[in-house]
Design a protein around this motif. Structure first.
Motif, mmCIF file in Angstrom:
data_model
loop_
_atom_site.group_PDB
_atom_site.id
_atom_site.type_symbol
_atom_site.label_atom_id
_atom_site.label_comp_id
_atom_site.label_asym_id
_atom_site.label_seq_id
_atom_site.Cartn_x
_atom_site.Cartn_y
_atom_site.Cartn_z
ATOM 1 N N THR A 125 0.824 -1.204 0.000
ATOM 2 C CA THR A 125 0.000 0.000 0.000
ATOM 3 C C THR A 125 0.861 1.258 0.000
ATOM 4 O O THR A 125 1.970 1.253 0.548
ATOM 5 C CB THR A 125 -0.921 0.025 1.242
ATOM 6 O OG1 THR A 125 -1.713 1.227 1.229
ATOM 7 C CG2 THR A 125 -0.117 -0.023 2.532
ATOM 8 N N PRO A 126 0.370 2.342 -0.600
ATOM 9 C CA PRO A 126 1.038 3.632 -0.398
ATOM 10 C C PRO A 126 0.766 4.100 1.033
ATOM 11 O O PRO A 126 -0.119 3.552 1.703
ATOM 12 C CB PRO A 126 0.360 4.546 -1.431
ATOM 13 C CG PRO A 126 -0.941 3.899 -1.730
ATOM 14 C CD PRO A 126 -0.767 2.432 -1.526
ATOM 15 N N PRO A 127 1.507 5.091 1.534
ATOM 16 C CA PRO A 127 1.368 5.478 2.942
ATOM 17 C C PRO A 127 0.043 6.142 3.309
ATOM 18 O O PRO A 127 -0.370 6.074 4.473
ATOM 19 C CB PRO A 127 2.550 6.427 3.170
ATOM 20 C CG PRO A 127 2.971 6.887 1.821
ATOM 21 C CD PRO A 127 2.638 5.782 0.879
ATOM 22 N N THR A 128 -0.619 6.792 2.359
ATOM 23 C CA THR A 128 -1.863 7.510 2.678
ATOM 24 C C THR A 128 -2.888 7.337 1.554
ATOM 25 O O THR A 128 -2.538 6.999 0.422
ATOM 26 C CB THR A 128 -1.618 9.025 2.857
ATOM 27 O OG1 THR A 128 -1.195 9.583 1.600
ATOM 28 C CG2 THR A 128 -0.560 9.291 3.926
ATOM 29 N N GLU A 131 -2.120 9.798 -1.201
ATOM 30 C CA GLU A 131 -1.075 9.339 -2.109
ATOM 31 C C GLU A 131 -1.640 8.347 -3.125
ATOM 32 O O GLU A 131 -1.263 8.352 -4.299
ATOM 33 C CB GLU A 131 0.065 8.702 -1.317
ATOM 34 C CG GLU A 131 1.167 8.097 -2.161
ATOM 35 C CD GLU A 131 1.900 9.093 -3.032
ATOM 36 O OE1 GLU A 131 2.396 8.689 -4.095
ATOM 37 O OE2 GLU A 131 1.976 10.289 -2.657
ATOM 38 N N ARG A 135 -1.567 8.853 -7.193
ATOM 39 C CA ARG A 135 -0.989 7.886 -8.137
ATOM 40 C C ARG A 135 -1.977 7.538 -9.240
ATOM 41 O O ARG A 135 -1.612 7.428 -10.413
ATOM 42 C CB ARG A 135 -0.563 6.618 -7.403
ATOM 43 C CG ARG A 135 0.650 6.801 -6.533
ATOM 44 C CD ARG A 135 1.120 5.489 -5.961
ATOM 45 N NE ARG A 135 2.129 5.683 -4.945
ATOM 46 C CZ ARG A 135 2.723 4.702 -4.282
ATOM 47 N NH1 ARG A 135 2.398 3.442 -4.541
ATOM 48 N NH2 ARG A 135 3.623 4.963 -3.354
ATOM 49 N N LEU A 169 4.816 -0.793 3.026
ATOM 50 C CA LEU A 169 4.632 0.496 2.371
ATOM 51 C C LEU A 169 5.444 0.547 1.082
ATOM 52 O O LEU A 169 6.637 0.223 1.073
ATOM 53 C CB LEU A 169 5.078 1.634 3.287
ATOM 54 C CG LEU A 169 4.206 1.934 4.510
ATOM 55 C CD1 LEU A 169 4.777 3.135 5.263
ATOM 56 C CD2 LEU A 169 2.766 2.195 4.111
ATOM 57 N N ASN A 170 4.786 0.947 0.011
ATOM 58 C CA ASN A 170 5.460 1.141 -1.268
ATOM 59 C C ASN A 170 5.451 2.643 -1.547
ATOM 60 O O ASN A 170 4.530 3.188 -2.146
ATOM 61 C CB ASN A 170 4.727 0.377 -2.375
ATOM 62 C CG ASN A 170 5.494 0.390 -3.684
ATOM 63 O OD1 ASN A 170 6.671 0.719 -3.725
ATOM 64 N ND2 ASN A 170 4.823 0.042 -4.762
ATOM 65 N N GLU A 171 6.495 3.319 -1.076
ATOM 66 C CA GLU A 171 6.553 4.771 -1.192
ATOM 67 C C GLU A 171 7.088 5.201 -2.550
ATOM 68 O O GLU A 171 7.835 4.470 -3.203
ATOM 69 C CB GLU A 171 7.437 5.342 -0.078
ATOM 70 C CG GLU A 171 6.925 5.000 1.323
ATOM 71 C CD GLU A 171 7.834 5.529 2.406
ATOM 72 O OE1 GLU A 171 7.718 6.719 2.731
ATOM 73 O OE2 GLU A 171 8.666 4.746 2.907
ATOM 74 N N ASP A 172 6.721 6.378 -2.963
ATOM 75 C CA ASP A 172 7.172 6.905 -4.258
ATOM 76 C C ASP A 172 8.687 6.918 -4.347
ATOM 77 O O ASP A 172 9.377 7.387 -3.431
ATOM 78 C CB ASP A 172 6.648 8.339 -4.446
ATOM 79 C CG ASP A 172 5.318 8.351 -5.189
ATOM 80 O OD1 ASP A 172 4.905 7.290 -5.652
ATOM 81 O OD2 ASP A 172 4.709 9.431 -5.293
ATOM 82 N N LYS A 174 10.745 4.534 -4.157
ATOM 83 C CA LYS A 174 11.447 3.590 -3.295
ATOM 84 C C LYS A 174 11.053 2.140 -3.584
ATOM 85 O O LYS A 174 10.970 1.316 -2.687
ATOM 86 C CB LYS A 174 11.179 3.910 -1.828
ATOM 87 C CG LYS A 174 11.721 5.269 -1.386
ATOM 88 C CD LYS A 174 11.504 5.509 0.096
ATOM 89 C CE LYS A 174 12.106 6.824 0.544
ATOM 90 N NZ LYS A 174 11.907 7.059 2.001
ATOM 91 N N CYS A 178 11.263 -1.272 -1.285
ATOM 92 C CA CYS A 178 10.075 -2.087 -1.020
ATOM 93 C C CYS A 178 10.327 -3.542 -1.418
ATOM 94 O O CYS A 178 9.962 -4.466 -0.691
ATOM 95 C CB CYS A 178 8.883 -1.517 -1.775
ATOM 96 S SG CYS A 178 7.314 -2.338 -1.403
#
Length: 214
Positions: A125-128, A131, A135, A169-172, A174, A178
């Motif tokens: 999941t993205p963090p928020t 977000e 996307r 978390l799959n952050e932008d 990164k 991940c």
């Protein structure tokens, strides 16, 4: 010599979470460790698709017979075609010590976990929520109506998150980080006792002669 059994790992997440990109990164970086599960389907092959590579293609009566024989970990029907995960392919890889990654939606993942409790469920999941929406809009390929539909579905799917073993978390920017986290999770799971049955059996047999009184 003991061979460690592979892990069946399922990666799920909201539309827009970056699952596909993540799986590609995992296979690009850790190719020797994993096999991507190949699904069976009753739809016709598209140009360039090869049986046993993109899918296992089969006629509907054959697929339905395999359903009756419980030969799928999970299956579903979309637009008059069946799609399913063949047990034989997955378990053959696991027996070879190769971990298998399966990218499917939440309900299918829980069906697999029910049949094969050793399955490791990983939710990406993205963090928020903001977000996630950014996307989806950033793709530039979907209408506001489609984006709203995907976000509404995510609001329904979020209830499944606590049924997963891990949330990652799959952050932008990164995705490599991940992928490393997912790889670490799977490698750690390999060390659990349930995956070391053959080693335990060999040690039990080898130490039997040292038992007192024998």
């Amino acid at each position: 010599m003991n061979k460690q059994r592979g892990i069946l790992a399922i990666i799920s997440g909201f539309s827009g979470a970056g699952k596909g990109t993540l799986v590609k990164e995992i296979f690009s970086t850790y190719a020797e460790n994993y096999s991507l599960s190949i699904s069976a389907t009753t739809r016709q092959p598209r140009e360039g698709e090869v049986d046993g590579v993109q899918y296992f293609f089969m006629d509907k009566p054959v697929f339905e017979q395999k359903i009756q024989e419980n030969q799928f970990l999970e299956y579903a029907q979309y637009v008059d075609n069946y799609y399913g995960t063949p047990k034989d392919f997955v378990f053959d890889k696991l027996d070879q010590g190769i971990s298998v990654i399966l990218e499917i939606e939440m309900q299918g993942a829980l069906k697999v976990k029910e049949q094969y409790p050793e399955t490791v469920l990983i939710f990406v999941t993205p963090p928020t929520a903001e977000e996630l929406e950014a996307r989806l809009r950033g793709r530039g390929t979907e209408t506001d109506e489609v984006i709203a539909s995907r976000l509404a579905r995510a609001a329904e799917e979020v209830v499944y998150m606590d049924k997963y073993d891990y949330v990652v978390l799959n952050e932008d920017g990164k995705v490599a980080e991940c992928a490393a986290k997912v790889h670490h999770i799977i490698e750690t799971e390999k060390k659990r006792t349930m995956y070391s049955g053959q080693l335990i059996n060999e040690l039990t047999e080898g130490l039997a002669r040292y038992k007192k009184g024998e």
